[in-house]
Scaffold this motif. Structure first.
Motif, PDB file in Angstrom:
ATOM      1  N   ASN A 146      55.285 -77.387   4.310  1.00 43.05           N
ATOM      2  CA  ASN A 146      55.407 -76.080   4.054  1.00 43.05           C
ATOM      3  C   ASN A 146      55.332 -75.836   2.467  1.00 43.05           C
ATOM      4  N   ARG A 164      59.649 -69.774   3.806  1.00 38.30           N
ATOM      5  CA  ARG A 164      58.944 -71.043   4.059  1.00 38.30           C
ATOM      6  C   ARG A 164      57.651 -70.443   5.024  1.00 38.30           C
ATOM      7  N   ASN A 166      54.335 -72.321   6.621  1.00 41.74           N
ATOM      8  CA  ASN A 166      53.821 -73.414   7.246  1.00 41.74           C
ATOM      9  C   ASN A 166      52.488 -73.434   6.662  1.00 41.74           C
TER      10      ASN A 166
END
Length: 329
Positions: A146, A164, A166
Motif C-alpha cells: 500500500n 491507504r 493499494n
C-alpha cells in the motif's frame, strides 16, 4: 420425526463457528496489514550513516513530467508505478491578524492529488484525495503493498485523513482521521504502526491501523523541516526536507533568505536522530533538491536519491531528479 442434536454435535458446531469466525477476522486483519515486515536489509541505514557533507552527489537522470503537477509533496516507487502526491491550490490561505481559536489562518480551498505514473513518468491515473478543508497531501510511504498518504488542512493545529491506496489495484481506503496537521507518514514494517510528522515536523505521533494514538514526542532535531520520509530497515526512517533561513540582505533589499536542504536518519524506537546532513544540490528553479518529494535506495555502497523539488509552474515545470553517490571512500 425430527431428532434433537446431541451435546457432542452442538459442541462441535459451536467450535466450528468459533474457528470460522476467528479465521475470518484474521483474514480481514491480514488484508489491511502491510507486507514485508521484519526486513533484515540494512544497507540503506548503513550507507547513509557513512554520508558526510563532502559526499559527492552526481546528477544522473532527469525525467520531465508532461502534465500539471501543481505543488509536489511526496514520492514513492512501487513495483510498477511511481506515485507522486501534490496539492492544487484553488484559494490560498490568509493569515488572521490574530489567531481565531486554534487557527492562525483561513482554511483556503484546494484539491489533493495522488498521481500514478509509469516508470518513465507518464501519467496513468490521477487519484483525487481529501474532504472539505482537508485537501493537502503530504509525504508518502510504500509498505510493499500500500501507499500511505496523509491529507491535511493547509494550516497548523488542524486535522488530517490517513489514506491507504493499494499500489496494484489503486483502490482507495480511508483509514482514519486524526487531530492536527500531519504532513508526512511512514509505515513501520516491524510493528505495523504508522508514524506521522506534524506541521514543520516539530512533533511525531504513532498510531495503530485503527487510528489509536500510541505515542507522541517532540522532534529533537532543528536542522530542517521534514517534507517526505520513508521507512528504513530496521526500525528507522529517512527524511528529506528544507528550511528557509535568514541571511545578510543584499544591497537595496529589506531581507533575504536561503533554502537549506538536507536529510536525516531517525530511530523509530529511541526517537533520536542518528545522522543528519545538509545536501547542497539545487533544482532548475533554484530550490534545494530535498525541498519536497524525496526517496533514497542503496545497493552495496552506492546511494540513489530521487527528488522533485520544483512545482509545476516553476522553471521547466516538475522534474524527477536522480542523484547518485558512493559511500565508504
Amino acid at each position: 420425526m425430527k431428532t434433537m442434536p446431541t451435546r457432542a454435535a452442538a459442541l462441535s458446531a459451536a467450535l466450528f463457528l468459533a474457528v470460522s469466525g476467528t479465521a475470518a477476522a484474521a483474514r480481514a486483519a491480514a488484508a489491511e496489514a502491510p507486507t514485508g515486515h521484519h526486513s533484515a536489509d540494512t544497507a540503506l541505514a548503513d550507507d547513509f550513516s557513512s554520508v558526510t557533507r563532502t559526499t559527492q552527489w552526481q546528477l544522473t537522470k532527469e525525467v520531465k513530467l508532461k502534465f500539471p503537477t501543481f505543488h509536489t509533496e511526496g514520492i514513492a516507487y512501487g513495483a510498477d508505478h511511481i506515485f507522486l502526491s501534490a496539492v492544487e491550490i484553488l484559494q490560498p490561505t490568509v493569515k488572521y491578524p490574530s489567531p481565531k481559536g486554534a487557527y492562525d489562518r483561513t482554511p483556503g480551498r484546494g484539491r489533493g492529488h495522488l498521481f500514478v505514473m509509469d516508470k518513465d513518468g507518464n501519467l496513468q491515473r490521477d487519484i483525487v484525495l481529501g474532504e472539505g478543508d482537508m485537501y493537502h497531501p503530504g509525504g508518502i510511504d510504500f509498505d510493499g503493498t500500500n501507499i500511505w498518504v496523509p491529507v491535511a488542512q493547509y494550516r497548523p493545529n488542524s486535522s488530517a485523513i490517513i489514506y491507504r491506496v493499494n499500489a496494484t489495484t489503486l483502490d482507495v481506503h480511508r483509514q482514519f482521521e486524526v487531530n492536527d496537521h500531519f504532513g508526512g507518514i511512514v509505515m513501520d514494517r516491524q510493528t505495523g504502526h504508522l508514524v506521522g510528522n506534524t506541521w514543520g515536523s516539530r512533533r511525531f505521533a504513532e498510531w495503530n491501523l485503527a487510528g489509536k494514538q500510541l505515542a507522541i514526542w517532540d522532534n529533537p532535531d532543528f536542522l530542517i523541516d521534514y517534507q517526505d520520509c520513508k521507512y528504513v530497515p530496521n526500525a528507522k526512517m529517512l527524511c528529506g526536507g528544507v528550511t528557509n533561513l535568514p541571511q545578510t540582505p543584499a544591497a537595496g533589499s529589506d531581507s533575504a533568505t536561503y533554502e537549506l536542504g538536507g536529510a536525516a536518519l531517525i530511530d523509530l524506537r529511541t526517537h533520536q536522530t542518528i545522522r543528519d546532513i545538509p545536501i547542497s544540490k539545487w533544482s532548475t528553479a533554484g530550490h534545494a533538491a530535498t525541498r519536497n518529494p524525496f526517496a533514497m535506495t542503496a545497493t552495496g555502497n552506492h546511494l540513489t536519491m530521487s527528488v522533485a523539488p520544483d512545482n509545476g509552474d516553476e522553471g521547466n515545470g516538475t522534474e524527477i531528479l536522480t542523484y547518485d553517490a558512493t559511500t565508504g571512500q
